[in-house]
Design an enzyme around this catalytic site. Structure first.
Site, PDB file in Angstrom:
ATOM      1  N   HIS A   9       0.822  -1.205   0.000  1.00 41.23           N
ATOM      2  CA  HIS A   9       0.000   0.000   0.000  1.00 41.23           C
ATOM      3  C   HIS A   9       0.861   1.263   0.000  1.00 41.23           C
ATOM      4  O   HIS A   9       0.384   2.338  -0.341  1.00 41.23           O
ATOM      5  CB  HIS A   9      -0.923  -0.004   1.223  1.00 41.23           C
ATOM      6  CG  HIS A   9      -2.094  -0.905   1.058  1.00 41.23           C
ATOM      7  ND1 HIS A   9      -1.993  -2.279   1.099  1.00 41.23           N
ATOM      8  CD2 HIS A   9      -3.391  -0.628   0.809  1.00 41.23           C
ATOM      9  CE1 HIS A   9      -3.185  -2.801   0.904  1.00 41.23           C
ATOM     10  NE2 HIS A   9      -4.048  -1.831   0.728  1.00 41.23           N
ATOM     11  N   SER A  10       2.102   1.134   0.384  1.00 47.07           N
ATOM     12  CA  SER A  10       3.036   2.257   0.438  1.00 47.07           C
ATOM     13  C   SER A  10       4.115   2.081  -0.635  1.00 47.07           C
ATOM     14  O   SER A  10       4.789   1.051  -0.685  1.00 47.07           O
ATOM     15  CB  SER A  10       3.700   2.308   1.821  1.00 47.07           C
ATOM     16  OG  SER A  10       4.839   3.142   1.796  1.00 47.07           O
TER      17      SER A  10
END
Length: 126
Positions: A9-10
């Site tokens: 997600h990052s």
């Protein structure tokens, strides 16, 4: 050679995980992909599909994911792609390192690399 895609997600996490795995994986093709494409947290199936294509040399790709919607979006990307790929049910960092090392074997297959990634679930840290 089996390729690897690290989905987080990052964007920074994906880059860092791929960097650590690359230290152990020699010539293994590893592509990080993360974030929502606008600098935020999230995952984008089109970006994952592009990463699959970038590392696929015809032998397949093992995908390492962090959590939740990264799994769903990786599966959507695999369905859209012209690449044979599997998602490993593994801790993303340890699994990526194990998979990168396994991919260096001249006898590596999609299944053996995925299995080595998933074996990382058994790693004791203490």
């Amino acid at each position: 050679m089996i390729g690897l895609v690290v989905v987080s997600h990052s964007e920074r996490a994906a880059d860092g995980i791929a960097e650590v795995a690359a230290e152990m994986g020699g010539e293994t093709h590893i592509e990080p992909v993360g974030g929502d494409g606008r600098g935020g947290i999230g995952t984008v199936p089109d970006d994952i599909e592009a990463a699959l294509a970038a590392v696929d040399d015809g032998e397949g790709v093992v995908v390492l994911v962090d959590l939740g919607s990264a799994v769903m979006n990786a599966e959507v990307a695999i369905e859209m792609a012209d690449t044979e790929a599997v998602v490993a049910d593994a801790p993303v960092l340890e699994g990526a390192v194990n998979a990168a090392v396994a991919a260096t074997s001249p006898t590596a297959t999609l299944d053996t690399v995925r299995e080595r990634a998933e074996a990382a679930r058994e790693i004791d840290k203490l």
